[in-house]
Scaffold this motif. Structure first.
Motif, PDB file in Angstrom:
ATOM      1  N   ARG A  40       0.830  -1.449  -0.021  1.00 35.90           N
ATOM      2  CA  ARG A  40       0.026   0.107   0.087  1.00 35.90           C
ATOM      3  C   ARG A  40       0.801   1.167   0.098  1.00 35.90           C
ATOM      4  NH1 ARG A  40      -4.167   1.862   4.823  1.00 35.90           N
ATOM      5  NH2 ARG A  40      -4.581   3.763   3.995  1.00 35.90           N
ATOM      6  N   ALA A  41       1.727   1.259   0.814  1.00 34.43           N
ATOM      7  CA  ALA A  41       2.885   2.350   1.012  1.00 34.43           C
ATOM      8  C   ALA A  41       3.430   2.566  -0.549  1.00 34.43           C
ATOM      9  CB  ALA A  41       3.840   2.284   2.032  1.00 34.43           C
ATOM     10  N   ARG A  42       3.972   1.470  -1.105  1.00 36.47           N
ATOM     11  CA  ARG A  42       4.306   1.714  -2.462  1.00 36.47           C
ATOM     12  C   ARG A  42       3.581   2.130  -3.482  1.00 36.47           C
ATOM     13  NH1 ARG A  42       6.754  -3.700  -4.789  1.00 36.47           N
ATOM     14  NH2 ARG A  42       4.592  -4.193  -4.965  1.00 36.47           N
ATOM     15  N   LYS A  43       2.338   1.634  -3.292  1.00 32.18           N
ATOM     16  CA  LYS A  43       1.273   2.176  -4.413  1.00 32.18           C
ATOM     17  C   LYS A  43       0.903   3.603  -4.289  1.00 32.18           C
ATOM     18  CE  LYS A  43      -3.192   0.837  -6.049  1.00 32.18           C
ATOM     19  NZ  LYS A  43      -4.420   0.004  -5.805  1.00 32.18           N
ATOM     20  N   GLU A  44       0.440   3.996  -2.867  1.00 30.32           N
ATOM     21  CA  GLU A  44      -0.034   5.195  -2.626  1.00 30.32           C
ATOM     22  C   GLU A  44       1.015   6.334  -2.764  1.00 30.32           C
ATOM     23  OE1 GLU A  44      -2.247   5.189   0.632  1.00 30.32           O
ATOM     24  OE2 GLU A  44      -3.687   3.536  -0.071  1.00 30.32           O
ATOM     25  N   PHE A  45       2.463   5.952  -2.246  1.00 31.24           N
ATOM     26  CA  PHE A  45       3.303   7.010  -2.336  1.00 31.24           C
ATOM     27  C   PHE A  45       4.416   7.081  -3.236  1.00 31.24           C
ATOM     28  CE2 PHE A  45       0.919   6.717   1.883  1.00 31.24           C
ATOM     29  CZ  PHE A  45       0.406   8.055   1.779  1.00 31.24           C
ATOM     30  N   GLY A  46       4.490   5.854  -3.875  1.00 32.16           N
ATOM     31  CA  GLY A  46       5.519   5.656  -4.982  1.00 32.16           C
ATOM     32  C   GLY A  46       6.775   6.655  -4.976  1.00 32.16           C
ATOM     33  N   ASN A  47       6.682   7.743  -5.744  1.00 33.54           N
ATOM     34  CA  ASN A  47       7.919   8.371  -6.101  1.00 33.54           C
ATOM     35  C   ASN A  47       7.991   9.614  -4.727  1.00 33.54           C
ATOM     36  OD1 ASN A  47       5.621  10.064  -6.604  1.00 33.54           O
ATOM     37  ND2 ASN A  47       6.685  10.741  -8.536  1.00 33.54           N
ATOM     38  N   LYS A  48       7.319   9.615  -3.755  1.00 34.56           N
ATOM     39  CA  LYS A  48       7.381  10.460  -2.663  1.00 34.56           C
ATOM     40  C   LYS A  48       8.141   9.605  -1.475  1.00 34.56           C
ATOM     41  CE  LYS A  48       3.218  12.717  -3.885  1.00 34.56           C
ATOM     42  NZ  LYS A  48       1.824  13.285  -3.645  1.00 34.56           N
ATOM     43  N   LEU A  49       8.424   8.350  -1.677  1.00 32.41           N
ATOM     44  CA  LEU A  49       8.865   7.592  -0.525  1.00 32.41           C
ATOM     45  C   LEU A  49      10.339   7.972  -0.432  1.00 32.41           C
ATOM     46  CD1 LEU A  49       7.265   3.909  -1.543  1.00 32.41           C
ATOM     47  CD2 LEU A  49       7.007   5.387   0.392  1.00 32.41           C
ATOM     48  N   GLY A  50      10.994   8.420  -1.350  1.00 35.96           N
ATOM     49  CA  GLY A  50      12.557   8.658  -1.062  1.00 35.96           C
ATOM     50  C   GLY A  50      13.359   7.318  -1.481  1.00 35.96           C
ATOM     51  N   LYS A  51      14.426   7.371  -1.995  1.00 39.88           N
ATOM     52  CA  LYS A  51      15.288   6.313  -2.358  1.00 39.88           C
ATOM     53  C   LYS A  51      15.364   5.257  -1.406  1.00 39.88           C
ATOM     54  CE  LYS A  51      19.398   4.567  -4.714  1.00 39.88           C
ATOM     55  NZ  LYS A  51      18.786   3.129  -4.651  1.00 39.88           N
ATOM     56  N   GLU A  52      15.778   5.828   0.012  1.00 45.78           N
ATOM     57  CA  GLU A  52      16.155   4.818   0.991  1.00 45.78           C
ATOM     58  C   GLU A  52      14.842   4.045   1.782  1.00 45.78           C
ATOM     59  OE1 GLU A  52      17.810   5.124   5.494  1.00 45.78           O
ATOM     60  OE2 GLU A  52      18.342   6.812   4.184  1.00 45.78           O
ATOM     61  N   MET A  53      13.696   4.575   1.590  1.00 46.15           N
ATOM     62  CA  MET A  53      12.742   4.073   1.896  1.00 46.15           C
ATOM     63  C   MET A  53      12.226   3.318   0.912  1.00 46.15           C
ATOM     64  SD  MET A  53       9.000   5.278   3.553  1.00 46.15           S
ATOM     65  CE  MET A  53       9.366   5.896   5.246  1.00 46.15           C
ATOM     66  N   ALA A  54      12.223   3.578  -0.232  1.00 40.24           N
ATOM     67  CA  ALA A  54      11.574   2.613  -1.326  1.00 40.24           C
ATOM     68  C   ALA A  54      12.496   1.415  -1.262  1.00 40.24           C
ATOM     69  CB  ALA A  54      11.740   3.528  -2.791  1.00 40.24           C
TER      70      ALA A  54
END
Length: 176
Positions: free
Chosen positions: A82-96
């Motif tokens: 869900r986090a990956r889908k809803e926040f995608g490019n807003k996650l930041g590289k480290e969190m992604a």
């Protein structure tokens, strides 16, 4: 007068949103403090409230961490996805990158069960825990190993079956 009422409602709505965000932030902080103390059940409860009030990448990510610590891998996987889908490019590289790593780690120890039931509308319990009423929208994510599936429906005899789930496997079972 109509316009005045509408603008009052908009203001009230905006204030309610800010209140929810502030309350979510307080629950989030409590959840983090409890995680640091390794009090994962209480941390999960606080983070669940935070997510309910105002979901964001941080509370989803940390709640997933609590669920992993509590061996609730299917729920952790759902939150990470869900986090990956809803926040995608807003996650930041480290969190992604961390989310992808955790998804891979969880997928290494879970499998998926596609359960088809006749009749639809049956109630299903997996290892004694009730799930959604059928038909299922998605396969059930389960830890590797043997699981007990109990199916009950009106005017039908309750049935029980054992299924063995392998990591990264997709098993299909039809119950009639």
């Amino acid at each position: 007068p109509c316009c005045i009422v509408l603008s009052c409602l908009v203001l009230a709505s905006g204030t309610a949103g800010a209140d929810a965000k502030g309350e979510a932030k307080a629950y989030f902080k409590t959840g983090l403090d409890l995680m640091k103390s390794e009090e994962f059940p209480a941390a999960a409860a606080a983070l669940e409230k935070s997510v309910d009030l105002y979901p964001n990448k941080n509370n989803l990510f940390n709640l997933a961490g609590c669920y992993r610590a509590l061996d609730r891998h299917a729920e952790a996987l759902a939150l990470l996805e869900r986090a990956r889908k809803e926040f995608g490019n807003k996650l930041g590289k480290e969190m992604a990158d961390d989310i992808e790593r955790q998804i891979n780690e969880i997928n290494a120890v879970v499998g998926r069960l596609k359960l088809t039931l006749v009749p639809e509308g049956a109630v299903v319990a997996v290892d004694g825990k009730k799930t959604e009423v059928t038909p299922f929208s998605e396969p059930i994510v389960l830890m590797q190993g043997e699981h007990t599936i109990e199916v009950s429906a009106d005017k039908h005899e309750t049935g029980t079956l054992k299924v063995d789930i392998r990591p990264r496997a997709y098993k299909m079972v039809t119950v009639e």
